[in-house]
Design a protein around this motif. Structure first.
Motif, mmCIF file in Angstrom:
data_model
loop_
_atom_site.group_PDB
_atom_site.id
_atom_site.type_symbol
_atom_site.label_atom_id
_atom_site.label_comp_id
_atom_site.label_asym_id
_atom_site.label_seq_id
_atom_site.Cartn_x
_atom_site.Cartn_y
_atom_site.Cartn_z
ATOM 1 N N ALA A 49 0.834 -1.205 0.000
ATOM 2 C CA ALA A 49 0.000 0.000 0.000
ATOM 3 C C ALA A 49 0.869 1.255 0.000
ATOM 4 N N GLU A 50 1.906 1.256 0.802
ATOM 5 C CA GLU A 50 2.795 2.421 0.842
ATOM 6 C C GLU A 50 3.454 2.666 -0.517
ATOM 7 N N ARG A 51 3.701 1.609 -1.261
ATOM 8 C CA ARG A 51 4.356 1.725 -2.560
ATOM 9 C C ARG A 51 3.386 2.129 -3.672
ATOM 10 N N TYR A 52 2.147 1.618 -3.642
ATOM 11 C CA TYR A 52 1.235 1.765 -4.774
ATOM 12 C C TYR A 52 -0.018 2.591 -4.515
ATOM 13 N N LYS A 53 -0.264 3.060 -3.311
ATOM 14 C CA LYS A 53 -1.565 3.631 -2.969
ATOM 15 C C LYS A 53 -1.903 4.940 -3.672
ATOM 16 N N GLY A 54 -0.925 5.702 -4.095
ATOM 17 C CA GLY A 54 -1.229 6.981 -4.744
ATOM 18 C C GLY A 54 -1.930 7.913 -3.776
ATOM 19 N N TYR A 55 -3.070 8.444 -4.186
ATOM 20 C CA TYR A 55 -3.806 9.389 -3.351
ATOM 21 C C TYR A 55 -4.748 8.709 -2.354
ATOM 22 N N MET A 56 -4.866 7.389 -2.397
ATOM 23 C CA MET A 56 -5.739 6.666 -1.476
ATOM 24 C C MET A 56 -5.072 6.568 -0.099
ATOM 25 N N THR A 57 -5.890 6.384 0.922
ATOM 26 C CA THR A 57 -5.309 6.110 2.235
ATOM 27 C C THR A 57 -4.848 4.654 2.234
ATOM 28 N N THR A 58 -3.946 4.325 3.141
ATOM 29 C CA THR A 58 -3.435 2.952 3.222
ATOM 30 C C THR A 58 -4.572 1.978 3.506
ATOM 31 N N GLU A 59 -5.445 2.319 4.435
ATOM 32 C CA GLU A 59 -6.555 1.441 4.792
ATOM 33 C C GLU A 59 -7.506 1.243 3.614
ATOM 34 N N GLU A 60 -7.790 2.329 2.889
ATOM 35 C CA GLU A 60 -8.680 2.245 1.727
ATOM 36 C C GLU A 60 -8.058 1.357 0.637
ATOM 37 N N TRP A 61 -6.749 1.510 0.410
ATOM 38 C CA TRP A 61 -6.055 0.708 -0.600
ATOM 39 C C TRP A 61 -6.114 -0.776 -0.218
ATOM 40 N N ILE A 62 -5.841 -1.086 1.058
ATOM 41 C CA ILE A 62 -5.862 -2.480 1.521
ATOM 42 C C ILE A 62 -7.264 -3.066 1.380
ATOM 43 N N ARG A 63 -8.310 -2.305 1.748
ATOM 44 C CA ARG A 63 -9.693 -2.793 1.595
ATOM 45 C C ARG A 63 -10.003 -3.084 0.128
ATOM 46 N N THR A 64 -9.568 -2.184 -0.775
ATOM 47 C CA THR A 64 -9.814 -2.375 -2.208
ATOM 48 C C THR A 64 -9.114 -3.629 -2.727
ATOM 49 N N VAL A 65 -7.859 -3.819 -2.336
ATOM 50 C CA VAL A 65 -7.100 -4.997 -2.767
ATOM 51 C C VAL A 65 -7.734 -6.269 -2.207
ATOM 52 N N ALA A 66 -8.103 -6.250 -0.941
ATOM 53 C CA ALA A 66 -8.720 -7.428 -0.322
ATOM 54 C C ALA A 66 -10.025 -7.786 -1.027
ATOM 55 N N LYS A 67 -10.834 -6.793 -1.352
ATOM 56 C CA LYS A 67 -12.103 -7.034 -2.043
ATOM 57 C C LYS A 67 -11.857 -7.552 -3.457
ATOM 58 N N GLU A 68 -10.944 -6.926 -4.188
ATOM 59 C CA GLU A 68 -10.667 -7.304 -5.582
ATOM 60 C C GLU A 68 -10.101 -8.727 -5.684
ATOM 61 N N ASN A 69 -9.333 -9.142 -4.677
ATOM 62 C CA ASN A 69 -8.672 -10.447 -4.714
ATOM 63 C C ASN A 69 -9.325 -11.482 -3.804
ATOM 64 N N ASN A 70 -10.479 -11.154 -3.237
ATOM 65 C CA ASN A 70 -11.197 -12.058 -2.323
ATOM 66 C C ASN A 70 -10.304 -12.545 -1.188
ATOM 67 N N ILE A 71 -9.584 -11.609 -0.578
ATOM 68 C CA ILE A 71 -8.706 -11.934 0.545
ATOM 69 C C ILE A 71 -9.466 -11.668 1.839
ATOM 70 N N ASN A 72 -9.513 -12.655 2.714
ATOM 71 C CA ASN A 72 -10.162 -12.452 4.010
ATOM 72 C C ASN A 72 -9.248 -12.865 5.154
ATOM 73 N N GLU A 80 2.438 -15.607 -5.090
ATOM 74 C CA GLU A 80 1.073 -15.447 -5.589
ATOM 75 C C GLU A 80 0.941 -14.084 -6.258
ATOM 76 N N THR A 81 -0.132 -13.898 -7.005
ATOM 77 C CA THR A 81 -0.342 -12.614 -7.686
ATOM 78 C C THR A 81 -1.507 -11.873 -7.054
ATOM 79 N N LEU A 82 -1.463 -10.578 -7.159
ATOM 80 C CA LEU A 82 -2.528 -9.710 -6.680
ATOM 81 C C LEU A 82 -2.902 -8.727 -7.773
ATOM 82 N N MET A 83 -4.182 -8.403 -7.857
ATOM 83 C CA MET A 83 -4.629 -7.298 -8.697
ATOM 84 C C MET A 83 -4.687 -6.084 -7.775
ATOM 85 N N ILE A 84 -3.923 -5.049 -8.140
ATOM 86 C CA ILE A 84 -3.858 -3.873 -7.281
ATOM 87 C C ILE A 84 -4.341 -2.642 -8.042
ATOM 88 N N PRO A 85 -4.969 -1.690 -7.333
ATOM 89 C CA PRO A 85 -5.423 -0.471 -7.990
ATOM 90 C C PRO A 85 -4.250 0.467 -8.257
#
Length: 113
Positions: A49-72, A80-85
């Motif tokens: 998140a610190e590397r790729y988040k851009g203007y998003m907050t860290t928590e928002e970026w992590i929630r988006t990644v978790a939702k996009e990749n079905n991580i719980n 493994e691979t991740l789809m990141i915003p």
């Protein structure tokens, strides 16, 4: 007869305008695209998140990644691979060829020659 009833083309123009606006909102993919990355040893969602988040907050970026990749779960596995915003207007500066596959370069018009 009212003015609107006499000028039925105004109704048609209004409906067409609303349909165009609805189409733009429905098909607008926003200002975010997704990119696939491979998790490396030592990576955490927080460090990514610190590397790729851009203007998003860290928590928002992590929630988006978790939702996009079905991580719980709270951990990710190296290899493994991740789809990141990624913000569409992001400019990449490559550290090495493995990290970044595509690079956007900004050049002045007079430097293109």
């Amino acid at each position: 007869m009212s003015w609107l009833e006499k000028n039925h083309y105004i109704k048609i123009l209004s409906i067409v305008t609303l349909l165009i606006i609805a189409y733009i909102f429905i098909t607008d993919d926003g200002d975010m695209t997704f990119e696939q990355i491979t998790i490396k040893e030592g990576d955490t969602l927080w460090t990514l998140a610190e590397r790729y988040k851009g203007y998003m907050t860290t928590e928002e970026w992590i929630r988006t990644v978790a939702k996009e990749n079905n991580i719980n779960v709270d951990y990710i596995i190296a290899g493994e691979t991740l789809m990141i915003p990624i913000p569409k207007d992001a400019i990449y500066i490559a550290m090495n060829e493995e990290e970044i596959q595509s690079i956007k370069v900004a050049v002045k018009d007079n430097e293109r020659k």
